[in-house]
Design an enzyme around this catalytic site. Structure first.
Site, PDB file in Angstrom:
ATOM      1  N   ASP A 298       0.908  -1.273  -0.064  1.00  0.00           N
ATOM      2  CA  ASP A 298       0.044  -0.121  -0.170  1.00  0.00           C
ATOM      3  C   ASP A 298       0.817   1.295  -0.152  1.00  0.00           C
ATOM      4  OD1 ASP A 298      -2.545  -1.182   0.160  1.00  0.00           O
ATOM      5  OD2 ASP A 298      -2.121  -1.857   2.092  1.00  0.00           O
TER       6      ASP A 298
ATOM      7  N   ASP B  83      -5.466  -5.461  -5.784  1.00  0.00           N
ATOM      8  CA  ASP B  83      -5.345  -3.990  -5.397  1.00  0.00           C
ATOM      9  C   ASP B  83      -4.224  -3.445  -5.929  1.00  0.00           C
ATOM     10  OD1 ASP B  83      -6.747  -5.714  -3.720  1.00  0.00           O
ATOM     11  OD2 ASP B  83      -7.403  -4.080  -2.242  1.00  0.00           O
TER      12      ASP B  83
END
Length: 394
Positions: A105, A176
């Site tokens: 992330d 993602d």
């Protein structure tokens, strides 16, 4: 330019929506100037810079870049310096914490903050911070598997969802990550170091091979043997179940492959983005409101504005990369979803903090049909994209 392809009515709607965003955020930004919000509950932003983590307090919750990203986008659109002032606060909190992060992330954290700052202002320290983050992300690459590892640094097996099979995180990557790759593309373009781009491309090819199904739907989590690189299994993750189509995952894939094509011009990435887009558009409900999973049962109805807004951004970018007739299909689908959110549940009250009101963390997770900061970010990005006022950060 997208704006010129809109009808006069759509142009007026987009301009009016931008005005409402600006009016609301001028109030919200003052209340949240020393926060890094992740969601608004009962109309009040939380503060994820004070979140309890495995080793104490952490400031690097995975959504902690989106608030600043929204402010930077609005600064670019309005030239209101107050937006930039508050956006810089997030960077001051995040940058000392980079080495705490054990997930992919990093892209979601530093693209909408330092990288967007640099793209808009040319700030050299922001550039240096973005490049440092890119090096940390590149270090998560597993050459045996050809992917960037999703989480952690150990070999433990973790249950992501109650009653689901555990995931051996040493060999796990997720859809993602496709929208984290642009941090590496940017770093390669900015520094001239091809290694960043090569890692990103390899991850995209691995995702294309193992995550994108024949019908254009995608899986959420793929598990590999971290030593041999052999694919082991897929997991339902935050979708309804194994084999289903988690809509936010569809959006990450759609926008991620579109971004990969924009950076590399590899035709395989464009074809994959089109394939995912085709599946997504074919499953948009008549009312334009996107469910949490395209395969979920009719009841209970679980909506997800996050997937809708992120997919809208991807479709708008994709509409500029294909022939006009196909591009019009993508543009119309994006506008339909954005207008549906605006008409059904957007909150324009300046006394409350969130805009979108029906995001969902995951089909089987707590936090259904509520505000999330990244839904707001992608909604704002999409509206500015319609007007030609956004900065392409991905």
């Amino acid at each position: 330019m997208i704006y010129e392809k809109l009808t006069l009515k759509e142009q007026g709607w987009a301009a009016e929506t931008e005005k409402k965003i600006d009016e609301k955020l001028k109030a919200v930004r003052e209340r949240s100037e020393k926060k890094i919000p992740s969601e608004a509950k009962d109309g009040v932003h939380d503060d994820k810079k004070a979140m309890e983590g495995p080793s104490g307090m952490t400031r690097t919750f995975w959504t902690n870049g989106f608030w600043a990203g929204m402010l930077w986008q609005m600064y670019h659109a309005t030239k209101d310096e107050r937006y930039a002032e508050i956006a810089r606060y997030t960077e001051s909190v995040l940058n000392p914490c980079l080495l705490e992060i054990e997930s992919h992330d990093i892209g979601y954290l530093w693209l909408p903050t330092s990288v967007l700052n640099y793209k808009i202002t040319g700030n050299e320290q922001a550039k240096a911070d973005g490049l440092t983050a890119a090096k940390w992300l590149a270090g998560r690459f597993n050459p045996a598997c050809g992917f960037i590892r999703a989480w952690g640094s150990g070999n433990e097996a973790l249950p992501l969802v109650k009653d689901a099979p555990p995931i051996h995180i040493a060999g796990a990557t997720i859809i993602d990550c496709m929208l984290n790759l642009p941090l590496l593309y940017w770093a390669s373009e900015t520094s001239g170091d091809a290694r960043f781009r090569l890692i990103a491309e390899e991850h995209a090819f691995t995702t294309m091979k193992y995550f994108v199904r024949g019908d254009g739907s995608v899986i959420h989590i793929g598990e590999f043997d971290p030593v041999s690189g052999e694919f082991v299994t897929d997991h339902g993750g935050q979708g309804y179940g194994k084999g289903s189509a988690w809509t936010r995952g569809q959006a990450w894939g759609l926008y991620g492959f579109t971004a990969s094509y924009k950076h590399t011009r590899r035709p395989e990435f464009l074809e994959t983005a089109q394939k995912i887009a085709g599946y997504f558009i074919a499953h948009i409900p008549e009312d334009g409101l996107i469910p949490s999973d395209f395969c979920q049962p009719k009841e209970p109805h679980v909506q997800d504005d996050i997937g809708a807004c992120a997919a809208a951004c991807g479709l708008l970018e994709l509409s500029e990369l294909v022939p006009e007739e196909e591009g019009a299909v993508y543009l119309n689908a994006a506008v339909k979803m954005l207008q549906a959110i605006n008409e059904s549940s957007a909150d324009w009250n300046p006394d409350t903090d969130g805009i979108t009101q029906n995001g969902t963390a995951g089909y089987h997770l707590p936090g259904r049909n509520q505000n999330y900061i990244y839904a707001d970010y992608f909604f704002v990005e999409a509206i500015l994209k319609l007007l030609g006022k956004d900065v392409f950060v991905w």
